[in-house]
Design an enzyme around this catalytic site. Sequence first.
Site, PDB file in Angstrom:
ATOM      1  N   LYS A   7      -3.371  -5.878   6.485  1.00  0.00           N
ATOM      2  CA  LYS A   7      -2.911  -4.814   5.577  1.00  0.00           C
ATOM      3  C   LYS A   7      -1.371  -4.842   5.536  1.00  0.00           C
ATOM      4  O   LYS A   7      -0.741  -5.531   6.345  1.00  0.00           O
ATOM      5  CB  LYS A   7      -3.426  -3.465   6.077  1.00  0.00           C
ATOM      6  CG  LYS A   7      -2.996  -3.112   7.494  1.00  0.00           C
ATOM      7  CD  LYS A   7      -3.814  -1.958   8.063  1.00  0.00           C
ATOM      8  CE  LYS A   7      -3.390  -1.606   9.471  1.00  0.00           C
ATOM      9  NZ  LYS A   7      -4.290  -0.624  10.105  1.00  0.00           N
ATOM     10  N   ARG A  11     -10.109  10.742  11.146  1.00  0.00           N
ATOM     11  CA  ARG A  11      -9.342  10.228  10.024  1.00  0.00           C
ATOM     12  C   ARG A  11     -10.331   9.890   8.914  1.00  0.00           C
ATOM     13  O   ARG A  11     -10.302  10.455   7.845  1.00  0.00           O
ATOM     14  CB  ARG A  11      -8.561   8.992  10.492  1.00  0.00           C
ATOM     15  CG  ARG A  11      -7.550   8.472   9.540  1.00  0.00           C
ATOM     16  CD  ARG A  11      -6.640   7.422  10.175  1.00  0.00           C
ATOM     17  NE  ARG A  11      -7.347   6.223  10.635  1.00  0.00           N
ATOM     18  CZ  ARG A  11      -6.756   5.128  11.080  1.00  0.00           C
ATOM     19  NH1 ARG A  11      -5.431   5.068  11.126  1.00  0.00           N
ATOM     20  NH2 ARG A  11      -7.454   4.085  11.487  1.00  0.00           N
ATOM     21  N   HIS A  38     -13.076   3.749  15.338  1.00  0.00           N
ATOM     22  CA  HIS A  38     -11.689   3.428  15.665  1.00  0.00           C
ATOM     23  C   HIS A  38     -11.223   4.346  16.792  1.00  0.00           C
ATOM     24  O   HIS A  38     -11.528   5.535  16.794  1.00  0.00           O
ATOM     25  CB  HIS A  38     -10.806   3.611  14.426  1.00  0.00           C
ATOM     26  CG  HIS A  38      -9.452   2.971  14.540  1.00  0.00           C
ATOM     27  ND1 HIS A  38      -9.283   1.617  14.770  1.00  0.00           N
ATOM     28  CD2 HIS A  38      -8.205   3.497  14.454  1.00  0.00           C
ATOM     29  CE1 HIS A  38      -7.985   1.349  14.814  1.00  0.00           C
ATOM     30  NE2 HIS A  38      -7.310   2.467  14.633  1.00  0.00           N
ATOM     31  N   ARG A  45     -10.971  -6.331  15.653  1.00  0.00           N
ATOM     32  CA  ARG A  45     -10.093  -6.180  14.482  1.00  0.00           C
ATOM     33  C   ARG A  45      -8.624  -6.198  14.890  1.00  0.00           C
ATOM     34  O   ARG A  45      -7.934  -5.189  14.805  1.00  0.00           O
ATOM     35  CB  ARG A  45     -10.381  -4.839  13.782  1.00  0.00           C
ATOM     36  CG  ARG A  45     -11.815  -4.592  13.381  1.00  0.00           C
ATOM     37  CD  ARG A  45     -11.926  -3.324  12.528  1.00  0.00           C
ATOM     38  NE  ARG A  45     -11.359  -2.160  13.165  1.00  0.00           N
ATOM     39  CZ  ARG A  45     -12.051  -1.263  13.877  1.00  0.00           C
ATOM     40  NH1 ARG A  45     -13.351  -1.413  14.054  1.00  0.00           N
ATOM     41  NH2 ARG A  45     -11.441  -0.226  14.423  1.00  0.00           N
ATOM     42  N   TYR A  82      30.244   3.275   1.999  1.00  0.00           N
ATOM     43  CA  TYR A  82      30.209   4.656   1.512  1.00  0.00           C
ATOM     44  C   TYR A  82      30.826   5.604   2.534  1.00  0.00           C
ATOM     45  O   TYR A  82      30.561   5.510   3.730  1.00  0.00           O
ATOM     46  CB  TYR A  82      28.760   5.090   1.254  1.00  0.00           C
ATOM     47  CG  TYR A  82      28.152   4.430   0.040  1.00  0.00           C
ATOM     48  CD1 TYR A  82      28.669   4.661  -1.240  1.00  0.00           C
ATOM     49  CD2 TYR A  82      27.065   3.573   0.175  1.00  0.00           C
ATOM     50  CE1 TYR A  82      28.109   4.050  -2.355  1.00  0.00           C
ATOM     51  CE2 TYR A  82      26.494   2.966  -0.931  1.00  0.00           C
ATOM     52  CZ  TYR A  82      27.026   3.203  -2.196  1.00  0.00           C
ATOM     53  OH  TYR A  82      26.478   2.591  -3.286  1.00  0.00           O
ATOM     54  N   CYS A  88      23.546  -0.052   3.049  1.00  0.00           N
ATOM     55  CA  CYS A  88      23.320   0.244   1.632  1.00  0.00           C
ATOM     56  C   CYS A  88      21.922  -0.205   1.215  1.00  0.00           C
ATOM     57  O   CYS A  88      21.178  -0.763   2.006  1.00  0.00           O
ATOM     58  CB  CYS A  88      24.357  -0.473   0.775  1.00  0.00           C
ATOM     59  SG  CYS A  88      26.049  -0.119   1.239  1.00  0.00           S
ATOM     60  N   MET A  89      21.596   0.034  -0.051  1.00  0.00           N
ATOM     61  CA  MET A  89      20.265  -0.332  -0.519  1.00  0.00           C
ATOM     62  C   MET A  89      20.042  -1.847  -0.427  1.00  0.00           C
ATOM     63  O   MET A  89      18.974  -2.292  -0.017  1.00  0.00           O
ATOM     64  CB  MET A  89      20.051   0.148  -1.954  1.00  0.00           C
ATOM     65  CG  MET A  89      18.628  -0.042  -2.451  1.00  0.00           C
ATOM     66  SD  MET A  89      18.351   0.527  -4.121  1.00  0.00           S
ATOM     67  CE  MET A  89      18.070   2.256  -3.894  1.00  0.00           C
ATOM     68  N   ASP A  90      21.062  -2.614  -0.798  1.00  0.00           N
ATOM     69  CA  ASP A  90      20.877  -4.063  -0.892  1.00  0.00           C
ATOM     70  C   ASP A  90      21.834  -4.873  -0.042  1.00  0.00           C
ATOM     71  O   ASP A  90      21.758  -6.098  -0.031  1.00  0.00           O
ATOM     72  CB  ASP A  90      21.096  -4.510  -2.353  1.00  0.00           C
ATOM     73  CG  ASP A  90      20.530  -3.518  -3.320  1.00  0.00           C
ATOM     74  OD1 ASP A  90      19.303  -3.364  -3.322  1.00  0.00           O
ATOM     75  OD2 ASP A  90      21.311  -2.859  -4.035  1.00  0.00           O
TER      76      ASP A  90
END
Length: 373
Positions: free
Chosen positions: A46, A144, A170, A223, A265, A312-314
Amino acid sequence: MESKEKHEELLLRDTVVRVDLSAIAENMRLIAEMCGPDVAIMPVIKANGYGHGAVGIAPTLMEAGATYLAVATLTEALELREAYPDYPLFILGHTPDRLAELVVKNNITQTLVSLAQARALSAAAVKANATVKVHLKVDTGFHRLGIYDEEELYQMTQLPGLEVEGIFSHLALTNEEEDWKQYNLFTDMIARLEARGCSFRYQHIADSISLVDYPDFRMNMVRPGALVFGLRGFHVGYLPVKQCISFESRISQIHEIKAGEGVGYDYLWRAPKDTRIGTMPFGYADGYPRNMRDKGYVTIHGVKCPVLGVICMDQCVVDLSEVPQAKEGDVGIIYGNGENNTMSIEEASKLAGSNKNEIVARILARPPRVYDK
Ligand SMILES: *Cc1c(COP(=O)(O)O)cnc(C)c1O
């Protein structure tokens, strides 16, 4: 290898996730060896294979003997189905009834958490003149997904169009006593259903930690998620699995700044002395935790280079004071295996106040994956 160099040249970004497929295969081998030939392995991939790239690693897992590839959601299953028309796929999570048709059409094995859901999936299967494989989810305390109602579980096994292939639960992994309590509740319920004529080919409760720590809980299927990727969480047992991921970038630009000048920033970092700094093209939109500020570092030429100012974001900026030889284009290791001054996933999880699974799962799809055999 020439083709490998060519591939790297064609990479569309300097920030990449490098995945060691032979380490994944070896981890699978260790798990199989530990569990023995009577236990089926359903690796959990996943969250884009815990950040490693589900589509990219799937063939390695199948070649290593996986019985199923498990994901959390229908979207994840459909991505794999498109790439691999024949792989056995399993959805661990709940799929809304309105999407039952897609589960049937794509030959995906679905977790059933209630009688109402079972009826909806049964109706979709009958309508398509098909049979869909399902595993019943027994709630032994986690609360759950699933139910702990013998009559309702029994009814779920009696519907047309459904092949009840397995039953699972689980663990909350609270402590040994609670874990055994959950396990016993699970096996009691299986015995009660078997007494009514039900049979379940696959019975499973163990994730990575419990399959290593509790040999009794392996039943006939396990699993493992984290363990496949060499992320160790066990306490009692031991398995020498290895980390398979390395997150890397390259210096895009170098600046020499004067004492007192700020970086990023709000100028949240100011140079205490004249400093040589390097800009790296990765940020929180690649999944690097924003709270690594003041704690994170990137390893360049084997030296830890602290992250300066806000992430920063990038992009982010690192201190090159200790690596005078660093030049633009040089590689910086964001997460490595911990050797050679690199930050392991374990260390990253501690610095970011998170856990290992989150650190890898949050590496987004944006950085290209590079698979080394
Ligand atoms: C995620 C998940 C797993 C795998 O968990 P790990 O701790 O990574 O081994 C197993 N079973 C279920 C139901 C899960 O959701």
